[in-house]
Enzyme design. Sequence first.
Site: not given
Ligand code: NAI
Length: 308
Positions: A165, A169
């Site tokens: 990851y 990132k």
């Molecule tokens: P989440 O799991 O709620 O949302 C991620 C979404 O991306 C999901 O709806 C999933 O179905 C979709 N997804 C995954 N693989 C996919 C693909 N190949 N094609 C299309 N859609 C896909 O997680 P969250 O927390 O909302 O994460 C959003 C972004 O923020 C991610 O990139 C995560 O790494 C990043 N992030 C989140 C943090 C946090 O505190 N929540 C911290 C640092 C980064």
Amino acid sequence: MSISFDNRVAVVTGAGSGLGRSHAKVLAARGVKVVVNDLGGNVAGQGGSSDAADEVVEAITDAGGVAVANYDSVASAQGGRNIIETAIDNFGRIDILINNAGNVRDKSFAKMDLENFTALLDVHLMGAVYCTRAAWPIMLEQQFGRVIMTSSSSGLFGAHGHTNYASAKLALVGFMHALIQEGTSKNVLVNSIAPMALTRMTEQVVSPKFASTMQPEFVSAMIAFLCSDECGLSGEIVECGMGYYSKVQISEGAGIFLGDGEVPTPDDIQDNWAAISDMSDAKTYRHAGQVSRAVFRKMRDEGLVPEE
Ligand code: NAI
């Protein structure tokens, strides 16, 4: 000048839940037409269902906004093209791209399957590359574009069990730094965020004490600012969440010259580590050429420029 979006069209990848859902709703509430992309898999990116994207589109349209769904995975070149084409086919343009889709497959490095390493590079890094590649020429041509990379403090600073990851990132930040060299003069601006929010991805690690302060909307406010017509920033990295917003930057110390024109010994380096690593006069640069020019300038100042 207040934040506005002049008839803009956005793609938000991974907008079926968590941060992406919030970004899509916040932009739509300000009149942006939104493509809600999500393949609807689990937190490790496995499985899939159209429900996740459809539910967000329904919520946006019920609230008076305009949105369409797309269910492609970002992790293929064809998927990236389909996602951007969904914007063009439905709304005739693409102005804003939020590269947000992602998943996690945590394991200590000694135990990590290499497939789980490349799978995360495919989604986080290549997913952003595929979508950006499809949107980029259109944005350059129309001389307007706002692109967001969703990085992470895990990539900027490291985290246990996150080698896959974190690699992806931080690579997004390198991607951004090179992209801004090609986009800024055409008003195609690229910035990165390192969010902090309570989502299904973080619910296992968030302390219940802070949970109520970690709504994704705190992050989406930064997204809306960075993607607005008025924002001229490019190449920024911003840590954001919980009402906390802070710029992060890569900087280089003033450095020293060792060896008086000869190759220094490893012992010279050991003896001078304190000066090599002194960050008290650190500077940041807009592109790699500025670094070499700064070093040449210092060589001249110290009389170290070789004779012609
Ligand atoms: P989440 O799991 O709620 O949302 C991620 C979404 O991306 C999901 O709806 C999933 O179905 C979709 N997804 C995954 N693989 C996919 C693909 N190949 N094609 C299309 N859609 C896909 O997680 P969250 O927390 O909302 O994460 C959003 C972004 O923020 C991610 O990139 C995560 O790494 C990043 N992030 C989140 C943090 C946090 O505190 N929540 C911290 C640092 C980064």
